[in-house]
Design an enzyme around this catalytic site. Structure first.
Site, PDB file in Angstrom:
ATOM      1  N   ASP A 177      22.621 -25.654 -26.427  1.00 31.83           N
ATOM      2  CA  ASP A 177      23.737 -26.322 -27.119  1.00 31.83           C
ATOM      3  C   ASP A 177      24.139 -27.639 -26.449  1.00 31.83           C
ATOM      4  OD1 ASP A 177      23.780 -23.856 -28.484  1.00 31.83           O
ATOM      5  OD2 ASP A 177      25.353 -23.067 -27.182  1.00 31.83           O
ATOM      6  N   GLU A 344      25.927 -23.468 -38.364  1.00 27.62           N
ATOM      7  CA  GLU A 344      26.781 -23.789 -37.219  1.00 27.62           C
ATOM      8  C   GLU A 344      26.474 -25.191 -36.703  1.00 27.62           C
ATOM      9  OE1 GLU A 344      25.766 -20.644 -34.571  1.00 27.62           O
ATOM     10  OE2 GLU A 344      23.784 -21.438 -34.099  1.00 27.62           O
TER      11      GLU A 344
END
Length: 454
Positions: A177, A344
Site C-alpha cells: 500500500d 478500494e
C-alpha cells in the site's frame, strides 16, 4: 577471494544485552561469512541452514543459496530478518536454523527475527541464544563465554554472491500500500508494514530518496501501540499531505481493545520523515459513521486553489472537502463517488486541467488485483471510466499489482506509479513488496498501460 565487508559489519559475541543496544545492519542483498571459518558462508540446502565453502567458481545455485536480503525484522523494526532468494526466511525451529515460508503468525515472525546485539545474531524471542555453527550446521545455542563459542558465532556481512539484477522491489522486505510523495526536493514512501497474518501490523515507517533508487529508512513514524489511544491493530495504507507548514499522516486502524472495526485517523509532524503524533486523540472517521463500506485507505488531494479533499473507502468510495485545518470536515458534504469495478484504494491527481481518479479492483489476495481509472472535470467528478492500466504480468512472475499512488517529478511532466505486488517469487496477499515504474500519457491525456517491471 577477498569479499567486500558491507559497512564494516562484523558479527561477534560478547555479553547478552537488550534490543535497545542492537547494531545497525545494511539493508539489502548480502552474504554472511563465518569469521572463524573464512571462506565458508551461511547457505541453505534442502531447507536447512549451514556453512559451506563458496568461491568465484562455485555453481550459480550455490551462490544464490548463499545470498540473503537483510530486511525489516518481521517481529520488530529494531531487528532484522534474512530473506532467501526463493522468498523464504531464515528462522529457527527446535533450535535448528532453516528457511521456511512466512505464515505471518506471531510465532513465525519471532522465530525469523534476529537482533545484531553487540555484533552477534541474537534470537529475538530467545535473547540468550545466538546463531552458532556446529560441524558446519547452524543452530540457535545458549551463549557460553568461551573462545570456541565466540569463533563459532562470529559472522561478517559481506557483498552478496548473487547480486540482484532487477530494479524492483525498491524497498527490501515486505511492504504494501505505498503512498509516494515529493517534499522539499526528495521523494518519500509511506507503506503498510506487511508480512502479518490478517494484516495485523501496528506501525508505519517512512523512506526517502533523491532518485527513486536508493532509499533511506527513517524508522517508525507512528505506532498504534504507544501513539494512538483508539487503535491497536491493522495499521493500513497511510498517506501524507503537506499544508500549513506541517505534514499530515492519514491512516487506518482497528479499534482499540482488539476490535477490528476500521476507522480513519490523522497525525501531524513538522517533518515528512516524522515522527508523527495523533492530531485528534479520536478517529477522524469513525467505524459505521457512514452507511456501507469500510473506513480504510485514506488519501488527500490538494487542488491548485489550495483546497484539499479527503478520499477513502473499501467497497464504497467517498470524498469530502477538508477544512483548512486538515483535521476536520463537514459530514454533510461527504459524497459517494464509487465507480464500477471499485474495491478500494482511491487516488486522485490532476494533470493539464484533467482530474484522474484511480482505484484498485478485485481482492488484494488475488493475483488479479489491478488498477483502473476514470477522468473528470473536478475533484469530486462526475467520473468517466477509462479502463485498467496496471495488472499482473505472469511471464515475469508478477501477481496482484495494485493499491498504488502516483507522483510527478517536481518541475516536469514525468510521472511515476508506486504499487505493491505479491513478493516475487513466493509471496501472496499478506507477503507483498513495493515497486515503482514510470507512468506515461497519450496525446489525448489517457494513461498508457503500465508494464510492471521485475
Amino acid at each position: 577471494m577477498l569479499r567486500t565487508v558491507l559497512a564494516g559489519v562484523v558479527l561477534s559475541v560478547s555479553a547478552v544485552v537488550g534490543v535497545d543496544a542492537a547494531a545497525v545492519l545494511p539493508a539489502g542483498a548480502a552474504s554472511l561469512e563465518s569469521v572463524g571459518n573464512p571462506g565458508r558462508y551461511v547457505r541453505h540446502q534442502d531447507s536447512l541452514a549451514r556453512l559451506d565453502p563458496v568461491s568465484p567458481v562455485s555453481a550459480a545455485q550455490l551462490k544464490s543459496d548463499a545470498t540473503f536480503t537483510i530486511v525489516n525484522g518481521l517481529a520488530s523494526p529494531a531487528c532484522y530478518s534474512f530473506q532467501a532468494r526463493n522468498g523464504q526466511f531464515l528462522r529457527h525451529r527446535d533450535w535448528r536454523l532453516r528457511i521456511d515460508t512466512n505464515t505471518g503468525d506471531a510465532t513465525f515472525r519471532a522465530d525469523a527475527t534476529f537482533c545484531a546485539v553487540d555484533g552477534a545474531l541474537a534470537s529475538y524471542n530467545y535473547p540468550g541464544r545466538r546463531v552458532r555453527q556446529r560441524d558446519f550446521a547452524l543452530w540457535l545455542d545458549a551463549v557460553v563465554d568461551t573462545p570456541e563459542f565466540r569463533a563459532d558465532s562470529a559472522f561478517r556481512i559481506v557483498a552478496p554472491w548473487a547480486p540482484r539484477t532487477t530494479r524492483n522491489p525498491v524497498l527490501p522486505g515486505l511492504f504494501a500500500d505505498p503512498h509516494i510523495a515529493a517534499f522539499n526536493g526528495r521523494y518519500y514512501l509511506y507503506p503498510t508494514t506487511d508480512g502479518y497474518a490478517s494484516w495485523s501490523g501496528t506501525y508505519y515507517k517512512a523512506f526517502s530518496s533523491a532518485d527513486l533508487v536508493t532509499w533511506t529508512d527513517h524508522g517508525v513514524i507512528l505506532d498504534h501501540g504507544p501513539d494512538v489511544s483508539w487503535a491497536d491493530n491493522s495499521a493500513w495504507a497511510p498517506a501524507v499531505a503537506a499544508a500549513n507548514g506541517r505534514y499530515y499522516l492519514y491512516f487506518s486502524g482497528g479499534a482499540a481493545g482488539g476490535n477490528t472495526a476500521k476507522q480513519l485517523g490523522v497525525a501531524v509532524s513538522g517533518s515528512p520523515a516524522g515522527p508523527f503524533r495523533d492530531a485528534l486523540g479520536v478517529p477522524l472517521v469513525r467505524s459505521g459513521q457512514f452507511s456501507g463500506g469500510q473506513a480504510i485507505d485514506p488519501m488527500v488531494f490538494t487542488d491548485d486553489d489550495g483546497r484539499s479533499y479527503l478520499y477513502w473507502g473499501q467497497g464504497v468510495a467517498r470524498a469530502v472537502p477538508l477544512h483548512a485545518d486538515m483535521v476536520s470536515f463537514d459530514p454533510a458534504q461527504v459524497r459517494t463517488i464509487t465507480p464500477a469495478g471499485y474495491n478500494e484504494a482511491p487516488f486522485v491527481f490532476k494533470r493539464n486541467g484533467v482530474y484522474y481518479l484511480m482505484w484498485s479492483e478485485n481482492d488484494t489476495r488475488s493475483e488479479d488485483y489491478r488498477v483502473a481509472y476514470a477522468t473528470g472535470a473536478g475533484p469530486l467528478g462526475p467520473w468517466t471510466p477509462r479502463g485498467v492500466v496496471l495488472q499482473k504480468r505472469l511471464d515475469a512472475g508478477i501477481k496482484g499489482p495494485g493499491h498504488h499512488s502516483v507522483v510527478r517529478a517536481p518541475g516536469t511532466d514525468t510521472w511515476y506509479i508506486a504499487y505493491h505486488r505479491f513478493a516475487v517469487p513466493a509471496g501472496d496477499g499478506t507477503n507483498r513488496e513495493t515497486a515503482i515504474d514510470p507512468m506515461t500519457f497519450g496525446a489525448d491525456g489517457s494513461i498508457r498501460p503500465v508494464v510492471p517491471s521485475p
